[in-house]
Design a protein around this motif. Sequence first.
Motif, PDB file in Angstrom:
ATOM      1  N   LEU A   1       0.830  -1.207   0.000  1.00  0.00           N
ATOM      2  CA  LEU A   1       0.000   0.000   0.000  1.00  0.00           C
ATOM      3  C   LEU A   1       0.866   1.260   0.000  1.00  0.00           C
ATOM      4  CD1 LEU A   1      -2.781  -1.049   2.530  1.00  0.00           C
ATOM      5  CD2 LEU A   1      -3.038  -0.718   0.069  1.00  0.00           C
ATOM      6  N   ARG A   2       1.971   1.227   0.735  1.00  0.00           N
ATOM      7  CA  ARG A   2       2.864   2.391   0.739  1.00  0.00           C
ATOM      8  C   ARG A   2       3.470   2.621  -0.636  1.00  0.00           C
ATOM      9  NH1 ARG A   2       6.363   0.669   5.514  1.00  0.00           N
ATOM     10  NH2 ARG A   2       7.931   1.032   3.932  1.00  0.00           N
TER      11      ARG A   2
ATOM     12  N   ALA B   1       3.022   5.890  -3.017  1.00  0.00           N
ATOM     13  CA  ALA B   1       4.173   6.634  -3.524  1.00  0.00           C
ATOM     14  C   ALA B   1       4.095   6.816  -5.033  1.00  0.00           C
ATOM     15  CB  ALA B   1       5.464   5.917  -3.145  1.00  0.00           C
ATOM     16  N   THR B   2       3.529   5.827  -5.728  1.00  0.00           N
ATOM     17  CA  THR B   2       3.420   5.932  -7.185  1.00  0.00           C
ATOM     18  C   THR B   2       2.063   6.495  -7.609  1.00  0.00           C
ATOM     19  OG1 THR B   2       2.643   3.649  -7.326  1.00  0.00           O
ATOM     20  CG2 THR B   2       5.013   4.036  -7.569  1.00  0.00           C
ATOM     21  N   GLN B   3       1.297   6.974  -6.635  1.00  0.00           N
ATOM     22  CA  GLN B   3      -0.015   7.600  -6.848  1.00  0.00           C
ATOM     23  C   GLN B   3      -0.995   6.660  -7.530  1.00  0.00           C
ATOM     24  OE1 GLN B   3       0.738  11.286  -8.850  1.00  0.00           O
ATOM     25  NE2 GLN B   3       1.714  12.197  -7.064  1.00  0.00           N
ATOM     26  N   GLN B   4      -0.931   5.376  -7.184  1.00  0.00           N
ATOM     27  CA  GLN B   4      -1.867   4.397  -7.714  1.00  0.00           C
ATOM     28  C   GLN B   4      -2.918   4.001  -6.691  1.00  0.00           C
ATOM     29  OE1 GLN B   4       0.592   1.164  -8.977  1.00  0.00           O
ATOM     30  NE2 GLN B   4       1.314   2.215 -10.805  1.00  0.00           N
ATOM     31  N   LEU B   5      -2.757   4.454  -5.443  1.00  0.00           N
ATOM     32  CA  LEU B   5      -3.659   4.061  -4.371  1.00  0.00           C
ATOM     33  C   LEU B   5      -4.910   4.925  -4.410  1.00  0.00           C
ATOM     34  CD1 LEU B   5      -4.050   2.240  -1.911  1.00  0.00           C
ATOM     35  CD2 LEU B   5      -2.943   3.990  -0.529  1.00  0.00           C
ATOM     36  N   GLN B   6      -6.052   4.297  -4.567  1.00  0.00           N
ATOM     37  CA  GLN B   6      -7.316   5.027  -4.636  1.00  0.00           C
ATOM     38  C   GLN B   6      -7.895   5.287  -3.247  1.00  0.00           C
ATOM     39  OE1 GLN B   6      -8.607   6.207  -7.513  1.00  0.00           O
ATOM     40  NE2 GLN B   6      -6.801   5.400  -8.543  1.00  0.00           N
TER      41      GLN B   6
END
Length: 66
Positions: free
Chosen positions: A29-30, A34-39
Motif C-alpha cells: 500500500l505504501r 508513492a506511485t499515486q496508484q492508491l485510490q
Amino acid sequence: MMNLEEMRKLDAAGLQNELNALLKAHMGLRMQKATQQLQNTSQLTKVRRDIARIRTLIRQNTMQES
C-alpha cells in the motif's frame, strides 16, 4: 481483515503469520501511495491499526506466559 475475536483465538505462530501478511500488505500500500496508484488511502490506516492490534496481542501473550 480479521476481527479482534478471531485474532484472540490464534496461537503465537498464527499471530506471527498474520503479522507478516499485514506487514507485506502495508508495504504494498505504501508503494501504491508513492506511485499515486492508491485510490483508497484509508486502507493504510486500517492495516496499521491491525498491525498494532496483533503486536499488542503478541505482547499480552508473552506477558501471560512469564
